[in-house]
Design an enzyme around this catalytic site. Structure first.
Site, mmCIF file in Angstrom:
data_model
loop_
_atom_site.group_PDB
_atom_site.id
_atom_site.type_symbol
_atom_site.label_atom_id
_atom_site.label_comp_id
_atom_site.label_asym_id
_atom_site.label_seq_id
_atom_site.Cartn_x
_atom_site.Cartn_y
_atom_site.Cartn_z
ATOM 1 C CD GLU A 1 -7.194 2.161 -8.654
ATOM 2 O OE1 GLU A 1 -6.228 1.668 -8.354
ATOM 3 O OE2 GLU A 1 -8.147 2.379 -7.613
ATOM 4 C CB CYS B 1 -0.945 -0.110 1.223
ATOM 5 S SG CYS B 1 -1.871 1.579 1.282
ATOM 6 C CB CYS C 1 -3.274 2.540 -1.662
ATOM 7 S SG CYS C 1 -3.496 0.773 -0.951
ATOM 8 C CE1 TYR D 1 -11.070 -2.057 -5.851
ATOM 9 C CE2 TYR D 1 -11.081 -4.262 -6.618
ATOM 10 C CZ TYR D 1 -11.753 -3.349 -5.806
ATOM 11 O OH TYR D 1 -12.524 -3.307 -4.952
ATOM 12 C CG HIS E 1 -28.821 23.227 -3.350
ATOM 13 N ND1 HIS E 1 -28.932 22.506 -4.415
ATOM 14 C CD2 HIS E 1 -29.263 24.463 -3.913
ATOM 15 C CE1 HIS E 1 -29.181 23.010 -5.487
ATOM 16 N NE2 HIS E 1 -29.506 24.448 -5.111
ATOM 17 C CD GLU F 1 -28.262 19.045 -3.688
ATOM 18 O OE1 GLU F 1 -29.297 19.672 -3.231
ATOM 19 O OE2 GLU F 1 -27.749 20.001 -4.514
ATOM 20 C CE LYS G 1 -4.900 4.096 -6.107
ATOM 21 N NZ LYS G 1 -5.429 2.856 -5.944
HETATM 22 P P1 NDP Z 1 -8.527 -7.661 -9.947
HETATM 23 O O1 NDP Z 1 -8.897 -8.875 -9.085
HETATM 24 O O2 NDP Z 1 -9.238 -6.382 -9.432
HETATM 25 O O3 NDP Z 1 -8.654 -7.860 -11.569
HETATM 26 C C1 NDP Z 1 -8.078 -8.743 -12.028
HETATM 27 C C2 NDP Z 1 -8.259 -8.668 -13.692
HETATM 28 O O4 NDP Z 1 -7.272 -9.547 -14.292
HETATM 29 C C3 NDP Z 1 -9.841 -9.321 -13.915
HETATM 30 O O5 NDP Z 1 -10.352 -8.377 -14.917
HETATM 31 C C4 NDP Z 1 -9.512 -10.579 -14.439
HETATM 32 O O6 NDP Z 1 -10.489 -11.059 -15.070
HETATM 33 C C5 NDP Z 1 -8.445 -10.370 -15.042
HETATM 34 N N1 NDP Z 1 -7.458 -11.913 -15.010
HETATM 35 C C6 NDP Z 1 -7.379 -12.523 -13.712
HETATM 36 N N2 NDP Z 1 -6.498 -13.522 -14.243
HETATM 37 C C7 NDP Z 1 -6.096 -13.500 -15.390
HETATM 38 C C8 NDP Z 1 -5.261 -14.402 -16.155
HETATM 39 N N3 NDP Z 1 -4.911 -15.575 -15.881
HETATM 40 N N4 NDP Z 1 -5.199 -13.856 -17.555
HETATM 41 C C9 NDP Z 1 -5.888 -12.938 -17.794
HETATM 42 N N5 NDP Z 1 -6.769 -12.075 -17.250
HETATM 43 C C10 NDP Z 1 -6.724 -12.514 -15.921
HETATM 44 O O7 NDP Z 1 -6.841 -7.624 -9.814
HETATM 45 P P2 NDP Z 1 -5.950 -6.411 -9.764
HETATM 46 O O8 NDP Z 1 -4.790 -6.899 -10.202
HETATM 47 O O9 NDP Z 1 -6.475 -5.277 -10.491
HETATM 48 O O10 NDP Z 1 -5.743 -5.687 -8.215
HETATM 49 C C11 NDP Z 1 -5.591 -6.804 -7.279
HETATM 50 C C12 NDP Z 1 -6.300 -6.453 -5.810
HETATM 51 O O11 NDP Z 1 -5.662 -5.544 -5.222
HETATM 52 C C13 NDP Z 1 -7.653 -6.135 -6.358
HETATM 53 O O12 NDP Z 1 -8.693 -7.288 -6.279
HETATM 54 C C14 NDP Z 1 -8.249 -5.342 -4.999
HETATM 55 O O13 NDP Z 1 -8.305 -6.063 -3.995
HETATM 56 C C15 NDP Z 1 -6.741 -4.783 -4.549
HETATM 57 N N6 NDP Z 1 -6.690 -3.336 -5.212
HETATM 58 C C16 NDP Z 1 -7.552 -2.436 -4.623
HETATM 59 C C17 NDP Z 1 -7.308 -0.911 -5.162
HETATM 60 C C18 NDP Z 1 -8.622 -0.110 -4.452
HETATM 61 O O14 NDP Z 1 -8.888 -0.210 -3.411
HETATM 62 N N7 NDP Z 1 -8.593 1.091 -5.358
HETATM 63 C C19 NDP Z 1 -6.631 -0.506 -6.135
HETATM 64 C C20 NDP Z 1 -5.771 -1.617 -6.701
HETATM 65 C C21 NDP Z 1 -5.694 -2.850 -6.070
HETATM 66 P P3 NDP Z 1 -11.921 -11.558 -14.767
HETATM 67 O O15 NDP Z 1 -12.645 -10.714 -14.167
HETATM 68 O O16 NDP Z 1 -12.403 -12.395 -15.709
HETATM 69 O O17 NDP Z 1 -11.497 -12.706 -13.672
#
Ligand code: NDP
Length: 448
Positions: A182, A43, A48, A178, A437, A442, A51
Site C-alpha cells: 500500500e 484503524c 486503515c 499489506y 453495461h 459486469e 492510509k
Molecule cells: P503482513 O503480514 O501483511 O506482511 C509482512 C511482510 O513482512 C511479509 O512480506 C513477510 O514476509 C515480511 N516479514 C515478516 N517478518 C519478517 C522479518 N522478521 N524480517 C523480514 N521480513 C519479515 O504484515 P503488514 O505489516 O503489512 O500488516 C500487518 C497486518 O495488518 C496485516 O497482516 C493485515 O492483517 C493488517 N492490515 C490490513 C490492511 C488491509 O486490510 N488493507 C492494511 C494494512 C494492514 P513473508 O511473506 O516471507 O512472511
C-alpha cells in the site's frame, strides 16, 4: 453494595474494545475503558482510515495525467505533502472525538491511563490505583514488528509514517505484505523513488498467485523496484542525514527513509497476563476460544491481540459477539468463513474465499474462470494497465469457492460480490444475472 467497581473493564479503545464497551453498556453493564494513547485504535488513528485517505490523495497523480486525454487542460500540478498530511490528521482528530463522544453517550467511563491486569478481577492503573471488575476484556491490539539489525532505530513504521515532516525523495520499504504494497503505491504516486525489499520472493502471501503476479508486474512498470531474498545487515546514518542500507544478496542502497512493514506483534508485553494465569501463544497472542474467553474464566480478548484475523471488521464483530454473549444474554460466535479482504495498492486487490491453490489442495480439482481486460477508462487514457478477475469453482456443481480481483475499484466491487460467494451461489447464478453495461463489474457475470 456491588461486588465489583465495574461489570466490565476493557483495556484498549480500538475497534474491538470500543464496540464491546458500548454494546455491553447498552445491555446495562457498568463499563470502564482504559486507553493509554488515543481513543480509536490503530484503524482510526494510524491505520486503515488515514492510509485510505493517502491512497485517495495519491490517486490524483494518475487522474490528473489521464484527465488530459479526456479533454481537460491540466496545468503542471505540484503536490504538497504537508497540506495532505495536515488535512488527514485533522480528519483523524475529528474521528477520535466522535469515538470519545460515542463512549460518553453510552455511559462508558474513559480512563486515559495505561492499565495492567493484576488478578482475575483486578486492574492496576499507571497511577497505582486498583480497580475491580466482574469481567476484563483485553483489546490492546498489536504493534509493528521491527527486524533486529544494527541501525534499525533509524527506520520508521506505520506509526510514524503519517507524521513525516517532508516527503522522502527515496524510500525503502521492508516487507511485501499489506502495508508494504500500500505504501509503495502511495509514495510512488507522490513521486518518491520506492524500493521494496523482502526476505523471500513472495509478495502478499495468502492472496491468489495470478493476482499477486499482476500487481508485481504493474508495480514494476510504474517504477517501483523490488529486491527479493534481501535481509537487513545494517542501516547507517550518513553525515548528510541519508541512510545507507546493507542487505544480503544486493548492493548497498542510499535512501532518505526506511519504512518497516514486516508484520505486527500482539500488545501483551508487561500487561500482567501470564502472571494472572492467561495463556499466551508463542507470538504473545492471547489464546481464546470461539467465545473469546481466555484460559482465565473472567478474562476475555478480542481483535489483533488474539492474532486470529488482523482486520478491523473482524475485531468489531468479535467485540459485538463478546458483549452480546456475556452481557446481552445472546450467545454469539463470529463466522470466520469467507471474510473478504483488500489491499489498497495501485491498483487495488480484493479477494474472498479460497485461492486457486488453496481450492486445489482442498478439492483436488477445480474450475477456474477469468476475465483479463483493460478498463474502458484506461483504454482512453492510454494507460496500458490490465485488470484481472478470477473465479474459482467446484468442478461439478460450479459453486463459487473464491473470487479474486485486481483492477480499479476492486474492493468496492468485491464487497457486493462477496455476498453471493458467502451465500454459496454458483457460476450459473452469476451468469444468469444480466450484465450492467458498461461497467467493470459486469465482467463478474461474463467470465470464461
Ligand atoms: P503482513 O503480514 O501483511 O506482511 C509482512 C511482510 O513482512 C511479509 O512480506 C513477510 O514476509 C515480511 N516479514 C515478516 N517478518 C519478517 C522479518 N522478521 N524480517 C523480514 N521480513 C519479515 O504484515 P503488514 O505489516 O503489512 O500488516 C500487518 C497486518 O495488518 C496485516 O497482516 C493485515 O492483517 C493488517 N492490515 C490490513 C490492511 C488491509 O486490510 N488493507 C492494511 C494494512 C494492514 P513473508 O511473506 O516471507 O512472511
Amino acid at each position: 453494595m456491588a461486588e465489583y467497581d465495574y461489570d466490565l473493564f476493557v483495556i484498549g479503545a480500538g475497534s474491538g474494545g470500543v464496540r464491546a464497551s458500548r454494546v455491553a453498556a447498552a445491555h446495562g453493564a457498568k463499563v470502564a475503558i482504559a486507553e493509554e494513547y488515543r481513543v480509536g485504535g490503530t484503524c482510526v488513528i494510524r491505520g486503515c482510515v488515514p492510509k485510505k485517505l493517502l491512497v485517495y490523495g495519491a490517486h490524483f497523480a494518475e487522474d490528473l495525467k489521464d484527465a488530459r486525454r479526456f479533454g481537460w487542460n491540466v496545468p503542471d500540478c505540484g503536490f504538497d505533502w504537508a497540506v495532505l498530511r495536515d488535512n488527514v490528521l485533522a480528519e483523524v482528530d475529528r474521528l477520535n472525538k466522535a469515538y470519545i463522544s460515542t463512549l460518553d453517550s453510552h455511559g462508558v467511563e474513559i480512563i486515559h491511563e495505561r492499565a495492567t491486569v493484576s488478578g482475575p478481577n483486578e486492574i492496576t492503573l499507571a497511577s497505582g490505583r486498583t480497580i475491580s471488575a466482574g469481567k476484563i476484556l483485553i483489546a490492546t491490539g498489536a504493534h509493528p514488528a521491527v527486524p533486529h539489525c544494527p541501525g534499525s532505530e533509524h527506520g520508521i513504521t506505520s506509526n510514524e509514517v503519517f507524521h513525516l515532516e517532508s516527503l522522502p525523495r527515496r524510500v525503502l520499504i521492508a516487507g511485501a505484505g499489506y502495508i508494504a504494497n500500500e505504501f509503495a503505491g502511495i509514495f510512488n504516486e507522490f513521486g518518491s523513488k520506492v524500493t521494496l525489499i523482502n526476505r523471500t520472493d513472495v509478495i502478499l502471501r495468502g492472496y491468489d498467485e495470478q493476482i499477486r503476479d499482476r500487481l508485481l508486474q504493474i508495480s514494476m512498470t510504474k517504477g517501483i523496484d523490488f529486491r527479493f531474498h534481501a535481509e537487513f545487515k545494517g542501516i547507517e546514518k550518513q553525515p548528510d542525514g541519508s541512510l545507507k542500507v546493507s542487505t544480503t544478496n544486493h548492493e548497498d542502497l542510499e535512501v532518505d527513509c526506511v519504512l518497516f512493514a514486516t508484520g505486527r506483534v500482539p500488545n501483551t508485553g508487561d500487561l500482567g497476563l501470564a502472571e494472572a494465569g492467561v495463556e499466551l501463544d508463542a507470538k504473545g497472542a492471547v489464546v481464546v476460544g470461539a467465545d473469546n474467553k481466555s484460559s482465565v474464566d473472567t478474562i476475555y480478548a478480542v481483535g489483533d491481540v488474539t492474532n486470529r484475523v488482523q482486520l478491523t471488521p473482524v475485531a468489531i464483530r468479535e467485540g459485538q459477539a463478546f458483549a452480546d454473549s456475556v452481557f446481552g444474554g445472546k450467545p454469539t460466535t463470529v463466522d470466520y468463513d469467507c471474510i473478504p479482504s483488500a489491499v489498497f495498492s495501485h491498483p487495488p486487490i480484493a479477494g474472498v474465499g479460497l485461492t486457486e491453490s488453496q481450492a486445489k489442495q482442498k478439492y483436488g480439482s477445480v474450475r477456474v474462470y477469468t476475465s483479463d481486460f483493460r478498463a474502458m477508462k484506461n483504454v482512453l487514457a492510454n494507460r496500458n494497465e490490465r485488470a484481472l478477475y478470477k473465479m474459482v469453482c467446484t468442478p461439478d456443481t460450479g459453486k463459487v469457492l473464491g473470487l479474486h480481483m485486481i483492477g480499479p475499484d476492486a474492493p468496492e466491487i468485491l464487497q457486493a460480490a462477496a455476498v453471493a460467494v458467502k451465500a454459496g451461489l454458483t457460476k450459473a447464478d452469476f451468469d444468469q444475472t444480466v450484465a450492467l453495461h458498461p461497467s467493470m463489474a459486469e465482467e463478474l457475470v461474463l467470465m470464461k
